[in-house]
Write a protein that holds these residues in place. Structure first.
Motif, PDB file in Angstrom:
ATOM      1  N   UNK A 232       2.796 -12.297  22.821  1.00 31.17           N
ATOM      2  CA  UNK A 232       3.938 -12.287  21.904  1.00 31.17           C
ATOM      3  C   UNK A 232       3.762 -13.240  20.727  1.00 31.17           C
ATOM      4  N   UNK A 233       2.787 -14.117  20.815  1.00 27.42           N
ATOM      5  CA  UNK A 233       2.476 -14.987  19.673  1.00 27.42           C
ATOM      6  C   UNK A 233       1.423 -14.342  18.773  1.00 27.42           C
ATOM      7  N   UNK A 234       1.122 -13.098  19.015  1.00 29.00           N
ATOM      8  CA  UNK A 234       0.179 -12.277  18.262  1.00 29.00           C
ATOM      9  C   UNK A 234      -1.225 -12.882  18.207  1.00 29.00           C
ATOM     10  N   UNK A 235      -1.650 -13.455  19.311  1.00 28.50           N
ATOM     11  CA  UNK A 235      -3.056 -13.845  19.427  1.00 28.50           C
ATOM     12  C   UNK A 235      -3.843 -12.531  19.411  1.00 28.50           C
ATOM     13  N   UNK A 236      -4.934 -12.438  18.651  1.00 30.80           N
ATOM     14  CA  UNK A 236      -5.679 -11.170  18.592  1.00 30.80           C
ATOM     15  C   UNK A 236      -6.064 -10.651  19.985  1.00 30.80           C
ATOM     16  N   UNK A 237      -5.975  -9.359  20.141  1.00 33.98           N
ATOM     17  CA  UNK A 237      -6.265  -8.731  21.431  1.00 33.98           C
ATOM     18  C   UNK A 237      -7.662  -9.094  21.924  1.00 33.98           C
ATOM     19  N   UNK A 238      -8.632  -9.123  21.017  1.00 42.11           N
ATOM     20  CA  UNK A 238     -10.002  -9.459  21.419  1.00 42.11           C
ATOM     21  C   UNK A 238     -10.068 -10.868  22.018  1.00 42.11           C
ATOM     22  N   UNK A 239      -9.317 -11.784  21.451  1.00 50.86           N
ATOM     23  CA  UNK A 239      -9.276 -13.156  21.960  1.00 50.86           C
ATOM     24  C   UNK A 239      -8.652 -13.185  23.349  1.00 50.86           C
ATOM     25  N   UNK A 240      -7.558 -12.438  23.517  1.00 50.99           N
ATOM     26  CA  UNK A 240      -6.893 -12.368  24.822  1.00 50.99           C
ATOM     27  C   UNK A 240      -7.834 -11.750  25.854  1.00 50.99           C
ATOM     28  N   UNK A 241      -8.564 -10.712  25.448  1.00 52.09           N
ATOM     29  CA  UNK A 241      -9.524 -10.065  26.360  1.00 52.09           C
ATOM     30  C   UNK A 241     -10.536 -11.077  26.889  1.00 52.09           C
ATOM     31  N   UNK A 242     -11.100 -11.862  25.986  1.00 52.03           N
ATOM     32  CA  UNK A 242     -12.112 -12.850  26.375  1.00 52.03           C
ATOM     33  C   UNK A 242     -11.499 -13.977  27.200  1.00 52.03           C
ATOM     34  N   UNK A 243     -10.358 -14.466  26.761  1.00 54.78           N
ATOM     35  CA  UNK A 243      -9.723 -15.615  27.390  1.00 54.78           C
ATOM     36  C   UNK A 243      -9.323 -15.325  28.840  1.00 54.78           C
ATOM     37  N   UNK A 244      -8.853 -14.094  29.099  1.00 60.37           N
ATOM     38  CA  UNK A 244      -8.345 -13.757  30.432  1.00 60.37           C
ATOM     39  C   UNK A 244      -9.240 -12.786  31.190  1.00 60.37           C
ATOM     40  N   UNK A 245     -10.382 -12.459  30.578  1.00 62.99           N
ATOM     41  CA  UNK A 245     -11.338 -11.551  31.205  1.00 62.99           C
ATOM     42  C   UNK A 245     -10.667 -10.217  31.583  1.00 62.99           C
ATOM     43  N   UNK A 246      -9.930  -9.660  30.632  1.00 57.36           N
ATOM     44  CA  UNK A 246      -9.238  -8.381  30.811  1.00 57.36           C
ATOM     45  C   UNK A 246      -9.528  -7.484  29.615  1.00 57.36           C
ATOM     46  N   UNK A 247      -9.442  -6.210  29.802  1.00 57.78           N
ATOM     47  CA  UNK A 247      -9.594  -5.245  28.715  1.00 57.78           C
ATOM     48  C   UNK A 247      -8.233  -4.941  28.097  1.00 57.78           C
ATOM     49  N   UNK A 248      -8.247  -4.410  26.877  1.00 58.04           N
ATOM     50  CA  UNK A 248      -7.010  -4.124  26.141  1.00 58.04           C
ATOM     51  C   UNK A 248      -6.074  -3.209  26.934  1.00 58.04           C
ATOM     52  N   UNK A 249      -6.619  -2.215  27.596  1.00 56.05           N
ATOM     53  CA  UNK A 249      -5.785  -1.296  28.379  1.00 56.05           C
ATOM     54  C   UNK A 249      -5.019  -2.014  29.482  1.00 56.05           C
ATOM     55  N   UNK A 250      -5.668  -2.959  30.132  1.00 58.64           N
ATOM     56  CA  UNK A 250      -5.015  -3.726  31.194  1.00 58.64           C
ATOM     57  C   UNK A 250      -3.948  -4.649  30.606  1.00 58.64           C
ATOM     58  N   UNK A 251      -4.232  -5.238  29.466  1.00 59.68           N
ATOM     59  CA  UNK A 251      -3.260  -6.108  28.795  1.00 59.68           C
ATOM     60  C   UNK A 251      -2.015  -5.294  28.439  1.00 59.68           C
ATOM     61  N   UNK A 252      -2.227  -4.116  27.855  1.00 60.19           N
ATOM     62  CA  UNK A 252      -1.101  -3.241  27.510  1.00 60.19           C
ATOM     63  C   UNK A 252      -0.318  -2.821  28.748  1.00 60.19           C
ATOM     64  N   UNK A 253      -1.030  -2.533  29.828  1.00 60.61           N
ATOM     65  CA  UNK A 253      -0.360  -2.126  31.070  1.00 60.61           C
ATOM     66  C   UNK A 253       0.496  -3.267  31.632  1.00 60.61           C
ATOM     67  N   UNK A 254      -0.042  -4.474  31.627  1.00 64.92           N
ATOM     68  CA  UNK A 254       0.718  -5.638  32.104  1.00 64.92           C
ATOM     69  C   UNK A 254       1.965  -5.824  31.236  1.00 64.92           C
ATOM     70  N   UNK A 255       1.786  -5.757  29.918  1.00 67.52           N
ATOM     71  CA  UNK A 255       2.920  -5.932  29.005  1.00 67.52           C
ATOM     72  C   UNK A 255       3.979  -4.855  29.235  1.00 67.52           C
ATOM     73  N   UNK A 256       3.545  -3.640  29.427  1.00 65.63           N
ATOM     74  CA  UNK A 256       4.474  -2.530  29.665  1.00 65.63           C
ATOM     75  C   UNK A 256       5.270  -2.738  30.955  1.00 65.63           C
TER      76      UNK A 256
END
Length: 182
Positions: free
Chosen positions: A40-64
């Motif tokens: 929600x702080x708009x950290x770039x998705x690529x950064x979040x992927x690396x930081x949490x070892x998750x792919x964008x699809x999983x991040x979106x699923x968690x958020x949903x």
């Protein structure tokens, strides 16, 4: 109990090393909290992927999923609580998590302008254009400098359409006020 080497986020690693008795499920919950804060702080998705070892699809699923839970909590609070602040907080947080934007940008995301995603919303925020009224007042040529032309035009149209009833209401209130003064 979880060992330090099993955790990838530095803040969670620190918590695991503090002998707080946190279990693996506790740390997973904390990881999701940190992830959603970044989201929600708009950290770039690529950064979040690396930081949490998750792919964008999983991040979106968690958020949903979390957004759905927050929306459900909001609906329940409407039925059982008189706490207006809680109701507003749950609704706002549900939308923030759903769209992956800070509170001030929920209105932008809620317009559902095609291709106006988190990256472009961040550009608008950086240019102090999170409020719909400010976008309405902003020259289209300036918007085209920070957004692709098609998105800028569609955003401007969507904002005008969204604010039209509000602007009409203001104009008629102003006309009434002038008529009463005469």
């Amino acid at each position: 109990m979880v060992h330090k080497g099993e955790i990838s986020h530095s803040g969670i690693k620190e918590l695991a090393g503090n002998n707080l008795g946190l279990t693996s499920p506790d740390l997973r919950k904390l990881k999701i909290c940190f992830l959603l804060r970044d989201w929600i702080e708009i950290v770039p998705t690529e950064t979040i992927e690396k930081k949490y070892n998750l792919r964008a699809g999983m991040i979106n699923q968690i958020a949903e999923q979390v957004s759905w839970l927050l929306e459900s909590a909001h609906k329940i609070s409407e039925l059982v609580s008189d706490n207006v602040e809680l109701k507003h907080l749950l609704k706002a947080l549900a939308l923030q998590v759903k769209f992956g934007v800070p509170k001030e940008a929920v209105g932008l995301a809620n317009l559902h302008v095609p291709n106006l995603g988190r990256v472009y919303i961040q550009r608008l925020i950086q240019n102090d254009l999170a409020a719909l009224e400010k976008i309405r007042q902003t020259d289209i040529e300036f918007l085209k400098k920070i957004l692709p032309e098609k998105i800028a035009v569609e955003l401007k149209q969507s904002v005008a359409e969204w604010l039209k009833p509000w602007c009409n209401q203001r104009l008629s209130a102003s006309a009434s006020s002038k008529a009463n003064q005469e």
